[in-house]
Scaffold this motif. Structure first.
Motif, PDB file in Angstrom:
ATOM      1  N   GLY A  15     -22.086  87.544  23.357  1.00 44.23           N
ATOM      2  CA  GLY A  15     -21.562  88.795  22.765  1.00 44.23           C
ATOM      3  C   GLY A  15     -22.049  90.054  23.451  1.00 44.23           C
ATOM      4  N   GLY A  18     -17.969  92.030  27.733  1.00 49.90           N
ATOM      5  CA  GLY A  18     -16.616  91.499  27.839  1.00 49.90           C
ATOM      6  C   GLY A  18     -15.963  91.155  26.503  1.00 49.90           C
ATOM      7  N   ILE A  19     -15.329  89.999  26.490  1.00 48.58           N
ATOM      8  CA  ILE A  19     -14.556  89.567  25.322  1.00 48.58           C
ATOM      9  C   ILE A  19     -15.466  89.389  24.098  1.00 48.58           C
ATOM     10  N   GLY A  20     -16.677  88.845  24.320  1.00 40.66           N
ATOM     11  CA  GLY A  20     -17.613  88.624  23.207  1.00 40.66           C
ATOM     12  C   GLY A  20     -18.006  89.928  22.521  1.00 40.66           C
ATOM     13  N   ASN A  39     -27.675  85.955  26.435  1.00 36.49           N
ATOM     14  CA  ASN A  39     -28.569  85.070  27.176  1.00 36.49           C
ATOM     15  C   ASN A  39     -29.637  85.891  27.875  1.00 36.49           C
ATOM     16  N   ALA A  64     -30.288  83.423  23.127  1.00 34.92           N
ATOM     17  CA  ALA A  64     -30.158  81.959  23.106  1.00 34.92           C
ATOM     18  C   ALA A  64     -29.283  81.516  24.269  1.00 34.92           C
ATOM     19  N   ASP A  65     -29.711  80.446  24.916  1.00 37.34           N
ATOM     20  CA  ASP A  65     -28.883  79.798  25.934  1.00 37.34           C
ATOM     21  C   ASP A  65     -28.025  78.770  25.192  1.00 37.34           C
ATOM     22  N   ALA A  93     -19.142  82.211  24.853  1.00 35.84           N
ATOM     23  CA  ALA A  93     -19.904  82.281  26.111  1.00 35.84           C
ATOM     24  C   ALA A  93     -19.264  81.412  27.177  1.00 35.84           C
ATOM     25  N   VAL A 115     -22.378  75.215  30.175  1.00 37.80           N
ATOM     26  CA  VAL A 115     -22.138  76.426  29.366  1.00 37.80           C
ATOM     27  C   VAL A 115     -20.760  76.348  28.696  1.00 37.80           C
ATOM     28  N   MET A 143     -13.372  79.871  22.909  1.00 35.86           N
ATOM     29  CA  MET A 143     -12.701  80.647  23.949  1.00 35.86           C
ATOM     30  C   MET A 143     -12.348  79.712  25.099  1.00 35.86           C
ATOM     31  N   SER A 144     -11.095  79.340  25.146  1.00 36.10           N
ATOM     32  CA  SER A 144     -10.629  78.499  26.241  1.00 36.10           C
ATOM     33  C   SER A 144     -10.088  79.414  27.330  1.00 36.10           C
ATOM     34  N   LYS A 162     -12.370  73.873  30.679  1.00 38.23           N
ATOM     35  CA  LYS A 162     -11.423  74.424  29.696  1.00 38.23           C
ATOM     36  C   LYS A 162     -10.421  73.348  29.245  1.00 38.23           C
ATOM     37  N   PRO A 188      -7.116  83.069  26.786  1.00 34.50           N
ATOM     38  CA  PRO A 188      -6.823  84.360  27.423  1.00 34.50           C
ATOM     39  C   PRO A 188      -6.212  84.160  28.808  1.00 34.50           C
ATOM     40  N   ALA A 190      -5.407  86.919  32.168  1.00 31.84           N
ATOM     41  CA  ALA A 190      -6.321  87.763  32.947  1.00 31.84           C
ATOM     42  C   ALA A 190      -6.706  88.981  32.115  1.00 31.84           C
ATOM     43  N   THR A 193     -12.617  92.192  32.242  1.00 34.35           N
ATOM     44  CA  THR A 193     -14.013  92.093  31.798  1.00 34.35           C
ATOM     45  C   THR A 193     -14.894  91.940  33.050  1.00 34.35           C
TER      46      THR A 193
HETATM   47  P1  NAD Z   1     -18.183  87.922  30.763  1.00 34.64           P
HETATM   48  O1  NAD Z   1     -18.851  87.408  31.999  1.00 34.64           O
HETATM   49  O2  NAD Z   1     -17.931  89.365  30.640  1.00 34.64           O
HETATM   50  O3  NAD Z   1     -18.960  87.425  29.476  1.00 34.64           O
HETATM   51  C1  NAD Z   1     -19.427  86.112  29.358  1.00 34.64           C
HETATM   52  C2  NAD Z   1     -20.553  86.114  28.368  1.00 34.64           C
HETATM   53  O4  NAD Z   1     -21.091  84.789  28.264  1.00 34.64           O
HETATM   54  C3  NAD Z   1     -21.696  87.029  28.800  1.00 34.64           C
HETATM   55  O5  NAD Z   1     -22.152  87.768  27.693  1.00 34.64           O
HETATM   56  C4  NAD Z   1     -22.757  86.034  29.270  1.00 34.64           C
HETATM   57  O6  NAD Z   1     -24.070  86.517  29.139  1.00 34.64           O
HETATM   58  C5  NAD Z   1     -22.487  84.880  28.318  1.00 34.64           C
HETATM   59  N1  NAD Z   1     -23.121  83.643  28.765  1.00 34.64           N
HETATM   60  C6  NAD Z   1     -22.990  83.003  29.954  1.00 34.64           C
HETATM   61  N2  NAD Z   1     -23.797  81.930  29.994  1.00 34.64           N
HETATM   62  C7  NAD Z   1     -24.438  81.887  28.791  1.00 34.64           C
HETATM   63  C8  NAD Z   1     -25.381  81.008  28.206  1.00 34.64           C
HETATM   64  N3  NAD Z   1     -25.862  79.944  28.871  1.00 34.64           N
HETATM   65  N4  NAD Z   1     -25.806  81.263  26.941  1.00 34.64           N
HETATM   66  C9  NAD Z   1     -25.358  82.327  26.254  1.00 34.64           C
HETATM   67  N5  NAD Z   1     -24.460  83.194  26.764  1.00 34.64           N
HETATM   68  C10 NAD Z   1     -24.010  82.969  28.020  1.00 34.64           C
HETATM   69  O7  NAD Z   1     -16.820  87.110  30.618  1.00 34.64           O
HETATM   70  P2  NAD Z   1     -15.591  87.277  29.607  1.00 34.64           P
HETATM   71  O8  NAD Z   1     -14.406  87.567  30.444  1.00 34.64           O
HETATM   72  O9  NAD Z   1     -15.922  88.182  28.498  1.00 34.64           O
HETATM   73  O10 NAD Z   1     -15.469  85.757  29.135  1.00 34.64           O
HETATM   74  C11 NAD Z   1     -15.661  85.337  27.800  1.00 34.64           C
HETATM   75  C12 NAD Z   1     -14.976  83.996  27.630  1.00 34.64           C
HETATM   76  O11 NAD Z   1     -13.571  84.148  27.870  1.00 34.64           O
HETATM   77  C13 NAD Z   1     -15.454  82.917  28.624  1.00 34.64           C
HETATM   78  O12 NAD Z   1     -15.513  81.670  27.954  1.00 34.64           O
HETATM   79  C14 NAD Z   1     -14.358  82.901  29.675  1.00 34.64           C
HETATM   80  O13 NAD Z   1     -14.245  81.667  30.336  1.00 34.64           O
HETATM   81  C15 NAD Z   1     -13.130  83.196  28.806  1.00 34.64           C
HETATM   82  N6  NAD Z   1     -11.991  83.721  29.559  1.00 34.64           N
HETATM   83  C16 NAD Z   1     -12.020  84.938  30.155  1.00 34.64           C
HETATM   84  C17 NAD Z   1     -10.911  85.380  30.851  1.00 34.64           C
HETATM   85  C18 NAD Z   1     -10.855  86.728  31.514  1.00 34.64           C
HETATM   86  O14 NAD Z   1      -9.878  87.010  32.225  1.00 34.64           O
HETATM   87  N7  NAD Z   1     -11.833  87.609  31.332  1.00 34.64           N
HETATM   88  C19 NAD Z   1      -9.763  84.576  30.946  1.00 34.64           C
HETATM   89  C20 NAD Z   1      -9.776  83.333  30.330  1.00 34.64           C
HETATM   90  C21 NAD Z   1     -10.891  82.911  29.639  1.00 34.64           C
END
Ligand code: NAD
Length: 261
Positions: A15, A18-20, A39, A64-65, A93, A115, A143-144, A162, A188, A190, A193
């Motif tokens: 969280g 990005g999306i979180g 993390n 937390a990891d 995550a 992860v 989140m796929s 995924k 999602p 593109a 983030t």
């Molecule tokens: P991002 O890199 O901005 O955020 C990812 C988050 O996951 C970060 O906060 C990171 O610290 C956390 N993370 C990574 N490893 C971790 C761990 N071991 N423990 C705890 N947290 C951990 O990416 P995002 O774009 O916000 O992606 C969020 C989700 O959406 C992901 O699952 C990603 O695969 C999915 N997604 C994103 C997109 C896109 O275009 N942005 C498209 C499809 C899917």
């Protein structure tokens, strides 16, 4: 806004950006109580917590990891100790890195799978055990990605993770529907983030990407957060086991646009 979400307790993994972060902030606007997981980026998580409180919700940041049981347990315990219950668990995550498959190291393969797929399993397992023990309605959101459906050369580990999330979600949905536990994925396309910031900075790459999207634009994190709020709410009470694609039409075979083929 969904009235039934008020005072509900959610865990959102990853969280801190990005999306979180967008999902956490949207849950804040819904006046929910949120465990914001990070993390390593404490600052990002603290900002999300501040935004949630500002919007009228409650929140706490927890390190937390997600690929460890110890980390996942800490998230659940915080939700229960601080907010007294758990209603929604969001396995958000995720990570990605690029490599031709014949050059992909075992280490990188395992990191992504741990992860993106094991993290989803561990979060789901913890939430299921709590929901079953409390015999309360439970709600899990994973989140796929569009890449649970669209192959992605040089990202085989990411696509495999995924694709795994897709069948994991469907299987768990079927297994726990009798317990009134719902589980769904969001796919999602593109979304702008930090995970893909470099692509969007390069105008050529951005154009290539936009050509693959019928709506001809990338998505915003808040558009994913809107889908998460709907899946979290009772407005989606009869929905389980789906992937809700939020992708501007990317999964619609855009190369056939204009009657080609
Ligand atoms: P991002 O890199 O901005 O955020 C990812 C988050 O996951 C970060 O906060 C990171 O610290 C956390 N993370 C990574 N490893 C971790 C761990 N071991 N423990 C705890 N947290 C951990 O990416 P995002 O774009 O916000 O992606 C969020 C989700 O959406 C992901 O699952 C990603 O695969 C999915 N997604 C994103 C997109 C896109 O275009 N942005 C498209 C499809 C899917």
């Amino acid at each position: 806004m969904y009235k039934d979400l008020e005072n509900k307790v959610a865990v959102v993994t990853g969280g801190s950006k990005g999306i979180g972060t967008a999902i956490s902030e949207r849950f804040g606007k819904e006046k929910m109580k949120v465990v914001v997981n990070y993390n390593s980026d404490k600052e990002g998580a603290d900002e999300a917590v501040a935004a949630i409180k500002e919007a009228g919700g409650e929140a706490v940041a927890v390190q937390a990891d997600v690929s460890t049981e110890e980390g996942i347990n800490r998230l659940l315990e915080t939700a229960l100790n601080k907010f007294g219950q758990l209603d929604i668990w969001v396995n958000n995550a995720g990570m990605e890195n690029q490599s031709a498959t014949h050059e992909l190291s075992l280490e990188d393969w395992e990191k992504v799978i741990k992860v993106n797929l094991t993290g989803v399993f561990l979060g789901t397992k913890a939430a299921l055990n709590y929901f079953k023990g409390e015999t309360r309605k439970g709600n899990i959101i994973n989140m796929s990605s569009v890449h649970e459906q669209i192959p992605w050369p040089t990202f085989a580990h990411y696509a495999a993770s995924k694709g795994g999330v897709k069948l994991f979600t469907e299987t768990v949905a079927m297994e726990y529907a009798p317990d009134h536990i719902r589980i769904n994925s969001i796919g999602p396309g593109a979304i702008k983030t930090p995970i893909n910031a470099e692509k969007f900075e390069d105008p050529k790459q951005k154009e290539i990407l936009e050509n693959m999207i019928p709506m001809a634009r990338v998505g915003q994190p808040k558009e994913i957060a809107a889908a998460a709020a709907w899946l979290a709410s009772e407005e989606s009470s009869y929905v389980t086991g789906i992937t809700l694609f939020v992708d501007g039409g990317m999964t619609l075979f855009p190369s056939f646009q204009g009657g080609k083929g």
